[in-house]
Enzyme design. Structure first.
Site, mmCIF file in Angstrom:
data_model
loop_
_atom_site.group_PDB
_atom_site.id
_atom_site.type_symbol
_atom_site.label_atom_id
_atom_site.label_comp_id
_atom_site.label_asym_id
_atom_site.label_seq_id
_atom_site.Cartn_x
_atom_site.Cartn_y
_atom_site.Cartn_z
ATOM 1 N N HIS A 16 26.389 1.444 5.550
ATOM 2 C CA HIS A 16 25.327 1.471 4.549
ATOM 3 C C HIS A 16 24.694 2.856 4.510
ATOM 4 O O HIS A 16 25.175 3.798 5.140
ATOM 5 C CB HIS A 16 24.315 0.354 4.786
ATOM 6 C CG HIS A 16 23.684 0.347 6.133
ATOM 7 N ND1 HIS A 16 22.592 1.092 6.422
ATOM 8 C CD2 HIS A 16 24.017 -0.313 7.268
ATOM 9 C CE1 HIS A 16 22.254 0.882 7.686
ATOM 10 N NE2 HIS A 16 23.104 0.034 8.214
ATOM 11 N N HIS A 310 -4.251 -3.494 -4.162
ATOM 12 C CA HIS A 310 -5.121 -3.745 -5.317
ATOM 13 C C HIS A 310 -4.424 -4.498 -6.433
ATOM 14 O O HIS A 310 -5.057 -5.225 -7.193
ATOM 15 C CB HIS A 310 -5.753 -2.441 -5.800
ATOM 16 C CG HIS A 310 -6.901 -2.059 -4.932
ATOM 17 N ND1 HIS A 310 -6.787 -1.148 -3.924
ATOM 18 C CD2 HIS A 310 -8.162 -2.563 -4.867
ATOM 19 C CE1 HIS A 310 -7.945 -1.067 -3.291
ATOM 20 N NE2 HIS A 310 -8.793 -1.909 -3.831
ATOM 21 N N ARG A 419 -15.967 -4.884 -10.104
ATOM 22 C CA ARG A 419 -15.191 -3.672 -9.788
ATOM 23 C C ARG A 419 -15.084 -2.814 -11.040
ATOM 24 O O ARG A 419 -14.350 -3.156 -11.958
ATOM 25 C CB ARG A 419 -13.785 -4.052 -9.323
ATOM 26 C CG ARG A 419 -13.675 -4.566 -7.899
ATOM 27 C CD ARG A 419 -12.210 -4.690 -7.515
ATOM 28 N NE ARG A 419 -12.030 -4.929 -6.091
ATOM 29 C CZ ARG A 419 -11.896 -6.138 -5.551
ATOM 30 N NH1 ARG A 419 -11.916 -7.206 -6.311
ATOM 31 N NH2 ARG A 419 -11.731 -6.272 -4.247
ATOM 32 N N ARG A 455 -20.479 -2.451 -8.794
ATOM 33 C CA ARG A 455 -20.086 -1.430 -7.821
ATOM 34 C C ARG A 455 -19.662 -0.173 -8.567
ATOM 35 O O ARG A 455 -18.872 -0.241 -9.501
ATOM 36 C CB ARG A 455 -18.921 -1.930 -6.959
ATOM 37 C CG ARG A 455 -18.449 -0.875 -5.985
ATOM 38 C CD ARG A 455 -17.393 -1.374 -5.047
ATOM 39 N NE ARG A 455 -16.081 -1.428 -5.675
ATOM 40 C CZ ARG A 455 -14.986 -1.800 -5.046
ATOM 41 N NH1 ARG A 455 -15.051 -2.202 -3.782
ATOM 42 N NH2 ARG A 455 -13.822 -1.829 -5.661
ATOM 43 N N GLU A 559 -17.696 -1.263 4.673
ATOM 44 C CA GLU A 559 -16.242 -1.392 4.766
ATOM 45 C C GLU A 559 -15.643 -0.309 5.655
ATOM 46 O O GLU A 559 -14.436 -0.132 5.707
ATOM 47 C CB GLU A 559 -15.607 -1.414 3.376
ATOM 48 C CG GLU A 559 -16.096 -0.376 2.408
ATOM 49 C CD GLU A 559 -15.544 -0.565 0.992
ATOM 50 O OE1 GLU A 559 -14.654 -1.403 0.780
ATOM 51 O OE2 GLU A 559 -16.013 0.150 0.095
ATOM 52 N N ASN A 582 -11.727 -6.256 3.213
ATOM 53 C CA ASN A 582 -10.345 -5.767 3.031
ATOM 54 C C ASN A 582 -10.204 -4.401 3.687
ATOM 55 O O ASN A 582 -9.274 -4.153 4.454
ATOM 56 C CB ASN A 582 -10.010 -5.602 1.542
ATOM 57 C CG ASN A 582 -10.188 -6.884 0.772
ATOM 58 O OD1 ASN A 582 -10.144 -7.950 1.350
ATOM 59 N ND2 ASN A 582 -10.391 -6.770 -0.522
ATOM 60 N N CYS A 630 -17.509 -9.735 0.124
ATOM 61 C CA CYS A 630 -16.726 -9.741 -1.109
ATOM 62 C C CYS A 630 -15.263 -9.420 -0.874
ATOM 63 O O CYS A 630 -14.480 -9.322 -1.813
ATOM 64 C CB CYS A 630 -17.329 -8.800 -2.145
ATOM 65 S SG CYS A 630 -17.377 -7.091 -1.589
HETATM 66 C C1 PEP Z 1 -13.027 -4.545 0.245
HETATM 67 O O1 PEP Z 1 -12.631 -3.491 0.726
HETATM 68 O O2 PEP Z 1 -13.092 -5.620 0.895
HETATM 69 C C2 PEP Z 1 -13.445 -4.619 -1.154
HETATM 70 C C3 PEP Z 1 -13.971 -5.703 -1.672
HETATM 71 O O3 PEP Z 1 -13.203 -3.520 -1.916
HETATM 72 P P1 PEP Z 1 -11.760 -3.183 -2.509
HETATM 73 O O4 PEP Z 1 -10.849 -4.310 -2.157
HETATM 74 O O5 PEP Z 1 -11.917 -3.002 -3.975
HETATM 75 O O6 PEP Z 1 -11.399 -1.931 -1.795
HETATM 76 MG MG MG Z 2 -12.934 -1.697 -0.373
#
Ligand code: PEP
Ligand code: MG
Length: 868
Positions: A16, A310, A419, A455, A559, A582, A630
């Site tokens: 491969h 995202h 957002r 935001r 965050e 996140n 969030c």
């Molecule tokens: C996050 O980081 O949890 C958040 C809500 O923001 P984003 O996912 O848009 O970075």
């Molecule tokens: Mg974020």
């Protein structure tokens, strides 16, 4: 000296791309021409490949055990063969290592179980990891491949020389970029892969194809597209799956070439959907997703993409049923699509062959869902307060007024995260102040007096905006992102803040208004700076006599772990906080949120992460600040106990999850959850935490489901007359769905499995047109009888050969039963035995057959089974 060398391919996965690129590298050290072929002694002679061309070598489709021959001609032919022999014997095997499957891939391989009704109908499916629940059906459309933008497709070649020069420049630039990245990455497999891609860009066979097409009149871009197609076709027909997989590598490299040749035209090119569609793609950027018609995009089937990329977050906020980690996602549709497909985001699989049985199954599924939504609608209007009086607002994450309206219809208490970067991404220039004002005003209106947290734009990371001409960064998630971009683009921030502050005049005030929030804040100085920017804009507008809400709260997202440990100082500059779990988890665990290779570590139920969350919430609460969550973890049902236990004020989730979570909050007891968070934070592994969550009910045992109730074995709403099931499979599904609709189970597919486990050993058709399917399962909390009177009798395999008209489905808990149910196994056997005895009496059967509505059936059963 010998100029020929014969060997047998010992590589498990065949020759491969990686071993082929290593071989090509050795061959290129010599002036001699080196050809590799499969040894033709036992078959027709195969066309030899240029050993310096990875594509030609891979195209030979050499598999484990194939005999091969290398032949060299030219001045240093002997030395070349000696070096290649040495290489084959000592190093070639190293190139055979293939990346181990990521935890996600393993999960995908075992997950995605087809519901028993479809399994019995012999329906074929492909599993994936469901990241947005729900069911979608539509035309299968594949995105990816080598389609050129219209302008590049119809362009005319300037001259052969100019097109060859352009192609040369593109190849050199891609090669340089790949080599640089290969040298910089620390991960060996990744650097090998990048190097192999570099070899493809450099491949003499690829170049020969490009040149041939240019010489026959094509532009450089058209020639690259044609060459890519030819190699893709050639590799696709290889016997080895690993070699077939190299199509993606060739396409990847050619995409990079085309992007340079079309000035970003490939990235900018977007597919137009013609009708309701399921989009299949190996990967999909947030930008590509945003360019798809949202009305027509019904489902997504993706390959290598992380659960919190995202693209996935957007898909969730748009409530598009989505699967990720689907093997060969972009190649599942025959000929690039056209047929129908179903994405089952609850079961975690996709069906690309939609038969009438599949259609009927999902029509029933949709019907049940609609009934559930109708039933839950009154609960949506009640506040999200637990049984013991704790309030946990359920807000929505959104990026448009339409999503907010959908969330409000489901009972959202507000918008926890609007957002705004989405407004900045889909275009060639940023939106102006008035345009933004209009969008924010529409969002505020859609929220109908509920609070809306806007935001400020979070561009960067995996969300670049082309017109900002951001320098390419090695680690964009650790670079100029979110708030860090603002000082570089002050006008952009000022315009947005003016629009938000002006929009605040529209909010309800008194807690129902607009709040503004900054992303990616790491230090108190940044929080203070952001607050100062908002104040400056407010002063400016005051000077202009503009209207706005003077009390608009100014908050920040937590965050970045650094912020978590200075909550006391941040409280001086922020009115509220929202936890972006996140990113917080990505930075805490040092795992890229979009990288499936480290997905196993990217788990917000890590005990250390729970301790971090606890610290943050305690820090904020010590100063009486409002805290929301969030990030995506807030929307996962199993995390609800953690959210309640942590004592946050709000969870903000995808609009499609609002109603389910709100009803779950209403059914829960917060006091149980506080101790649970402590126990979870003391665990050592995510598995321990997950076991704990799975085994700790959020509510007392007598009921399940939103609005679930306790009560006896008979529930009038679990009786249906005139059911239109045409088969035994459909009848069992309909009966189980009744249990779901009356809140006796949240996992109807598990109940169905349990029923069929019995049904497959012996038929429960007891004769005289009656069937009594039954099961014991953990998926029900209290013993329940669901009754169907069928419109037309269905074949059941009954003892007397008669089709069945009345179905009495009995489901009881596996162990003990709920408080209101009067025991499990014993009750089950007693009711079952009584039913079976009664059915032997003609009088009972006649009474049941004659009963024409649910109350009559209920009365008959209560009396005859002595249930009171
Ligand atoms: C996050 O980081 O949890 C958040 C809500 O923001 P984003 O996912 O848009 O970075
Ligand atoms: Mg974020």
């Amino acid at each position: 000296m010998r100029t020929e060398y014969r060997f047998t391919c010992a590589l498990r996965h065949g020759l491969h791309a990686r071993p082929a690129s290593m071989l090509a590298e050795v061959a290129r050290r010599f002036a001699a021409e080196v050809k590799l072929s499969k040894d033709a002694s036992d078959g027709p002679p195969a066309e030899p490949a240029d050993a310096r061309s990875v594509l030609s070598v891979v195209g030979l489709n050499i598999e484990h055990g194939d005999r091969c021959v290398l032949k060299a001609t030219g001045a240093d032919a002997g030395a070349a063969i000696a070096a290649l022999k040495e290489f084959v014997e000592t190093q070639l095997a190293e190139g055979d290592e293939l990346p181990a499957p990521s935890p996600g891939e393993t999960a995908a391989a075992v997950g995605g179980k087809l519901p028993v009704g479809l399994r019995r109908a012999g329906v074929a499916h492909v599993s994936g990891r469901a990241v947005c629940a729900g069911i979608a059906m539509g035309e299968a459309v594949t995105i990816g491949g080598m389609t050129l933008p219209e302008s590049a497709r119809t362009a005319r070649a300037v001259s052969v020389e100019a097109e060859l020069e352009a192609a040369h420049r593109a190849v050199a630039s891609v090669r340089h970029d790949l080599r640089r990245r290969a040298a910089q990455t620390g991960a060996r497999l990744e650097s090998d892969l990048l190097r192999a891609h570099g070899e493809i860009a450099d491949d003499p066979a690829l170049w020969a194809q490009i040149e041939r097409h240019v010489r026959s009149g094509a532009t450089a871009a058209q020639a690259v597209a044609a060459a890519a197609e030819r190699f893709s076709e050639q590799l696709s027909s290889a016997g080895s799956a690993y070699i077939r997989d190299r199509v993606v590598d060739v396409q990847d490299v050619c995409m990079q070439l085309l992007d340079r040749l079309t000035g970003g035209g490939i990235t900018a090119m977007h597919v137009k959907l013609a009708r309701e569609s399921i989009v299949f793609a190996e990967t999909l950027t947030a930008n590509q997703l945003l360019h798809l018609d949202r009305e027509l995009l019904k489902g997504l089937v993706l390959g290598r993409i992380g659960a919190t990329a995202h693209t996935v977050i957007l898909a969730r906020s748009l409530r598009i049923p989505t699967l990720i980690e689907v093997p060969e996602a972009a190649r599942l549709t025959k000929g690039g699509g056209g047929g129908q497909a179903v994405v089952d985001g609850d079961g975690g699989f996709v069906i690309t062959s939609v038969t009438p049985a599949v259609q009927r199954y999902y029509q029933r599924e949709q019907r049940t869902r609609q009934k559930w939504l109708d039933k839950m609608a009154p609960l949506a209007r009640r506040p999200a307060v637990t049984r013991d009086g704790a309030r946990l607002e359920v807000g929505a994450n959104a990026s448009s007024a339409a999503e907010i309206a959908a969330a409000v219809a489901q009972g959202a208490d507000g918008v926890g995260l609007f957002r705004t970067e989405v407004l900045f991404l889909e275009r060639t220039a940023p939106p102006g102040e008035d345009e933004q004002l209009e969008i924010y005003a529409a969002a505020i209106d859609a929220a109908e007096g509920r609070p809306v947290i806007i935001r400020t734009f979070d561009i960067g990371g995996d969300k670049p905006a082309p017109y900002l001409h951001m320098a390419r960064e090695e680690n964009p998630f650790l670079g100029i992102r979110g708030l860090r971009l603002y000082e570089r683009h002050p006008a952009l921030l000022r315009t947005q803040l003016r629009a938000i502050v002006r929009a605040s005049a529209r909010g309800g005030g008194g807690g129902g208004g607009v709040k503004v929030m900054a992303p990616m804040v790491a230090t108190p100085a940044e929080a203070a700076w952001f607050r100062g920017q908002v104040r400056q804009v407010q002063d400016e507008l005051r000077g202009e006599g503009g209207a706005f809400d003077e009390a608009m709260p100014i908050g920040i997202m937590i965050e970045i772990p650094a912020a978590a440990l200075v909550m006391d100082q941040l409280c001086d500059h922020a009115d509220f906080f929202s936890l972006g779990t996140n990113d917080l988890c990505q930075y805490w665990m040092a795992v890229d949120r979009g990288n499936t290779g480290v997905a196993g570590l990217y788990n917000p139920r890590q005990p250390s992460f729970l301790r971090l969350l606890r610290t943050i919430v305690q820090g904020a609460k010590a100063r009486g600040k409002w805290v929301g969550v969030c990030g995506e973890m807030a929307g996962e049902r199993r995390n609800l106990a953690l959210m309640l236990g942590l004592g946050v004020d709000e969870i903000s989730v995808a609009p499609g999850d609002v109603l389910g979570l709100k009803t779950a909050v209403q059914a829960a007891e917060a006091s149980r959850c506080r101790a649970l968070v402590e126990a979870a934070a003391a665990c050592r592994t995510t598995h321990e935490v997950e076991d704990l969550l799975a085994n700790t009910p959020l509510r007392p045992a007598e009921g399940v489901g939103g609005g679930g109730r306790g009560g006896g074995i008979i529930d009038a709403e679990a009786i249906q007359v005139g059911c239109d099931a045409l088969t035994k499979e459909e009848a069992i599904k309909d009966a189980v769905d009744l249990l779901f609709l009356v809140g006796r189970t949240e996992r109807p597919r598990e109940v169905e499995e349990a029923v069929w486990a019995r049904e497959e050993t012996y038929s429960t058709g007891l004769g005289f047109g009656f069937a009594v399917p039954h099961c014991k399962t953990d998926a029900v909390a209290t013993p329940t009888l669901a009754v169907l009177k069928l419109h037309s009798p269905v074949e059941w395999g009954s003892m007397d050969g008669q089709p069945v008209q009345v179905v009495l489905l009995l489901a009881v808990p596996a162990a003990g039963g709920g408080a209101g149910g009067g025991g499990g196994g014993g009750a089950h056997m007693k009711v079952f035995a009584k039913l079976a005895r009664r059915l032997m009496h003609e009088e009972f059967r006649e009474r049941m057959m004659a009963a024409s509505d649910a109350p009559a059936i209920e009365a008959c059963l209560r009396q005859e089974l002595e249930l009171g």
